[in-house]
Design a protein around this motif. Structure first.
Motif, PDB file in Angstrom:
ATOM      1  N   ALA A   1      49.279  39.339  43.150  1.00 10.54           N
ATOM      2  CA  ALA A   1      48.159  40.249  43.653  1.00 10.54           C
ATOM      3  C   ALA A   1      48.728  41.500  43.783  1.00 10.54           C
ATOM      4  O   ALA A   1      50.017  41.741  43.608  1.00 10.54           O
ATOM      5  CB  ALA A   1      47.812  39.771  45.000  1.00 10.54           C
ATOM      6  N   ALA A   2      47.804  42.652  43.517  1.00  3.64           N
ATOM      7  CA  ALA A   2      48.521  44.077  43.684  1.00  3.64           C
ATOM      8  C   ALA A   2      48.058  44.604  45.196  1.00  3.64           C
ATOM      9  O   ALA A   2      47.234  44.432  45.866  1.00  3.64           O
ATOM     10  CB  ALA A   2      47.571  44.866  42.911  1.00  3.64           C
TER      11      ALA A   2
ATOM     12  N   ALA B   1      39.587  35.296  50.888  1.00  5.02           N
ATOM     13  CA  ALA B   1      40.222  34.295  51.474  1.00  5.02           C
ATOM     14  C   ALA B   1      40.408  33.455  50.249  1.00  5.02           C
ATOM     15  O   ALA B   1      39.471  33.234  49.278  1.00  5.02           O
ATOM     16  CB  ALA B   1      39.347  33.426  52.396  1.00  5.02           C
ATOM     17  N   GLY B   2      41.517  32.728  49.982  1.00  3.34           N
ATOM     18  CA  GLY B   2      41.941  31.897  48.613  1.00  3.34           C
ATOM     19  C   GLY B   2      42.601  32.627  47.862  1.00  3.34           C
ATOM     20  O   GLY B   2      43.233  31.919  46.956  1.00  3.34           O
ATOM     21  N   THR B   3      42.908  33.885  47.827  1.00  2.00           N
ATOM     22  CA  THR B   3      43.653  34.732  46.610  1.00  2.00           C
ATOM     23  C   THR B   3      44.933  34.234  46.755  1.00  2.00           C
ATOM     24  O   THR B   3      45.653  34.012  47.778  1.00  2.00           O
ATOM     25  CB  THR B   3      43.561  36.047  47.035  1.00  2.00           C
ATOM     26  OG1 THR B   3      42.185  36.691  46.932  1.00  2.00           O
ATOM     27  CG2 THR B   3      44.260  36.868  46.053  1.00  2.00           C
ATOM     28  N   VAL B   4      45.624  33.719  45.572  1.00  2.00           N
ATOM     29  CA  VAL B   4      46.931  33.545  45.480  1.00  2.00           C
ATOM     30  C   VAL B   4      47.898  34.847  45.554  1.00  2.00           C
ATOM     31  O   VAL B   4      47.639  35.541  44.817  1.00  2.00           O
ATOM     32  CB  VAL B   4      47.240  32.747  44.175  1.00  2.00           C
ATOM     33  CG1 VAL B   4      48.820  32.483  44.059  1.00  2.00           C
ATOM     34  CG2 VAL B   4      46.514  31.662  44.233  1.00  2.00           C
TER      35      VAL B   4
ATOM     36  N   LEU C   1      46.614  43.373  51.267  1.00  2.00           N
ATOM     37  CA  LEU C   1      48.068  42.851  50.998  1.00  2.00           C
ATOM     38  C   LEU C   1      48.647  44.550  50.947  1.00  2.00           C
ATOM     39  O   LEU C   1      48.170  45.362  50.276  1.00  2.00           O
ATOM     40  CB  LEU C   1      48.115  42.336  49.696  1.00  2.00           C
ATOM     41  CG  LEU C   1      49.489  42.251  49.170  1.00  2.00           C
ATOM     42  CD1 LEU C   1      50.425  41.396  49.938  1.00  2.00           C
ATOM     43  CD2 LEU C   1      49.459  41.834  47.519  1.00  2.00           C
ATOM     44  N   THR C   2      49.305  44.636  51.936  1.00  2.00           N
ATOM     45  CA  THR C   2      49.994  46.007  52.332  1.00  2.00           C
ATOM     46  C   THR C   2      51.551  45.914  51.268  1.00  2.00           C
ATOM     47  O   THR C   2      52.087  47.211  51.079  1.00  2.00           O
ATOM     48  CB  THR C   2      50.241  46.168  53.748  1.00  2.00           C
ATOM     49  OG1 THR C   2      51.101  45.097  54.444  1.00  2.00           O
ATOM     50  CG2 THR C   2      49.119  46.441  54.481  1.00  2.00           C
TER      51      THR C   2
ATOM     52  N   VAL D   1      51.179  30.166  47.138  1.00  2.00           N
ATOM     53  CA  VAL D   1      50.960  30.563  48.467  1.00  2.00           C
ATOM     54  C   VAL D   1      49.976  31.593  48.466  1.00  2.00           C
ATOM     55  O   VAL D   1      49.675  32.523  47.802  1.00  2.00           O
ATOM     56  CB  VAL D   1      52.103  31.492  49.155  1.00  2.00           C
ATOM     57  CG1 VAL D   1      51.871  32.180  50.438  1.00  2.00           C
ATOM     58  CG2 VAL D   1      53.437  30.527  49.199  1.00  2.00           C
ATOM     59  N   SER D   2      48.660  31.170  49.210  1.00  2.00           N
ATOM     60  CA  SER D   2      47.481  31.857  49.073  1.00  2.00           C
ATOM     61  C   SER D   2      46.919  32.400  50.687  1.00  2.00           C
ATOM     62  O   SER D   2      47.667  32.013  51.618  1.00  2.00           O
ATOM     63  CB  SER D   2      46.277  30.920  48.854  1.00  2.00           C
ATOM     64  OG  SER D   2      46.615  30.130  47.547  1.00  2.00           O
TER      65      SER D   2
END
Length: 348
Positions: free
Chosen positions: A177-178, A185-188, A75-76, A67-68
């Motif tokens: 991710a942290a 964009a595109g970060t998993v 990211l909160t 899920v990207s």
């Protein structure tokens, strides 16, 4: 003078006869002959299911979905943890707009506003012949391009707060991710395994794997819960796993299981022919495995064997077993080759 040898011989023989007649009878041993009490089973050659056993755990399999991010965002926080079972549409994470994404959205909105104003201006000049139809067409195309760019940004969620939701039902396998950082964009964000994609992965020796084929049925024993689940083999690796030195075998459970759960696996891999006996019947020494067979007089005879398969209670043997003799099943450790055995319950 007459010779005395014949007379002397007669005297010696007579004396020997008297001694033999008067000597005490020989003492006979009163110690019983060595014996052991055993139970027996028949020696019957049978064709039985071949069971290939292994151990492993439940893994996500190859169908895991990443899920990207569709657009840059902050990211909160996550609403799930690894191992969480989720339904389709369930909230997974919360996003805040990234500053650059907000700027890009504002720029696109300004471009649309400018395009609308420009087209309106050209349209007002057209009746006075101060602009041509070509000018109006160009202004219209510019406006449409700006509107398309804005729509594309909004479709990705750029510049907007967003809740990321599960695309399918499944299990969260990892968070990638942290929270708190601005991500491109595109970060998993996380990985999601559909429930149908969970697999049992085990390692088998090459000799074991040689009997296993795709489609073989199997039974999974869930070691944490003690229940069992039916399964089938879906893949057999063609090479050794360099970390374990074993052949990886993947099985599809046919009922719900838990990601990461340890399992014992019993694969039903065709049949084999041999002599089934209780495990207690099989002994071993430096020469290898062996059993004792009892003849019609219950005399024990050692028979060297090869163990074709060993289960929880029964071993299947190959060897020169005599079908007319029984196999010692319990009490075998007391026997020696040639010893007479007593059968349990005999004479009682």
């Amino acid at each position: 003078m007459k010779p005395i040898f014949p007379i002397g011989g007669v005297i010696v023989i007579a004396g020997l006869g008297v001694w033999l007649w008067l000597r005490p009878p020989p003492a006979f041993s009163t110690q019983p002959a060595p014996s052991a009490t055993v139970s027996v089973v028949s020696a019957t050659r049978q064709t039985v299911p071949r069971q290939v056993e292994g151990a492993g755990s439940i893994v996500a399999g190859a169908a895991t979905r990443a899920v990207s991010l569709n657009a840059a965002a902050i990211l909160t926080g996550y609403d799930v943890t690894p191992g969480t079972a989720v339904q389709a549409g369930q909230a997974l994470a919360t996003l805040a707009p990234a500053p650059m994404a907000v700027a890009a959205l504002q720029k696109a909105e300004s471009a649309v506003a400018a395009g609308q104003a420009a087209r309106h201006h050209v349209a007002t000049l057209l009746p006075a012949h101060l602009a041509t139809a070509a000018d109006l067409a160009a202004a219209t195309q510019t406006l449409r391009d700006a509107q398309a760019a804005l729509a594309a940004l909004r479709a990705t969620g750029a510049g907007q707060a967003e809740t990321v939701r599960a695309p399918v039902a499944g299990l969260v396998t990892s968070l990638s991710a942290a929270p708190g950082g601005s991500l491109p964009a595109g970060t998993v964000l996380l990985k999601l395994a559909p429930a149908s994609a969970l697999r049992a992965q085990i390692g088998l020796t090459q000799s074991q794997a040689a009997y296993v084929n795709i489609g073989n049925t199997a039974t999974l024993t869930l070691l944490n819960g003690g229940g069992t689940v039916a399964a089938r083999v879906v893949s057999v690796a063609g090479a050794l796993n360099p970390q374990t030195g074993l052949i990886d075998v993947m099985l599809q459970p046919l009922a719900p299981v838990t990601l990461g759960a340890p399992v014992a696996v019993d694969i039903h891999a065709g049949t084999l022919t041999g002599f089934p006996v209780p495990n207690s019947a099989v002994l071993s020494d430096d020469s290898g495995p062996y059993i004792y067979q009892l003849d019609q007089k219950n005399i024990a005879h050692r028979v060297d064997v090869k163990v074709l398969q060993q289960g929880d209670k029964t071993s299947v043997l190959a060897g020169k077993l005599n079908p007319a003799w029984t196999v010692a099943a319990q009490g075998t450790y007391q026997l020696t080759d040639g010893m007479r055995a007593t059968l349990q319950g005999a004479g009682s």
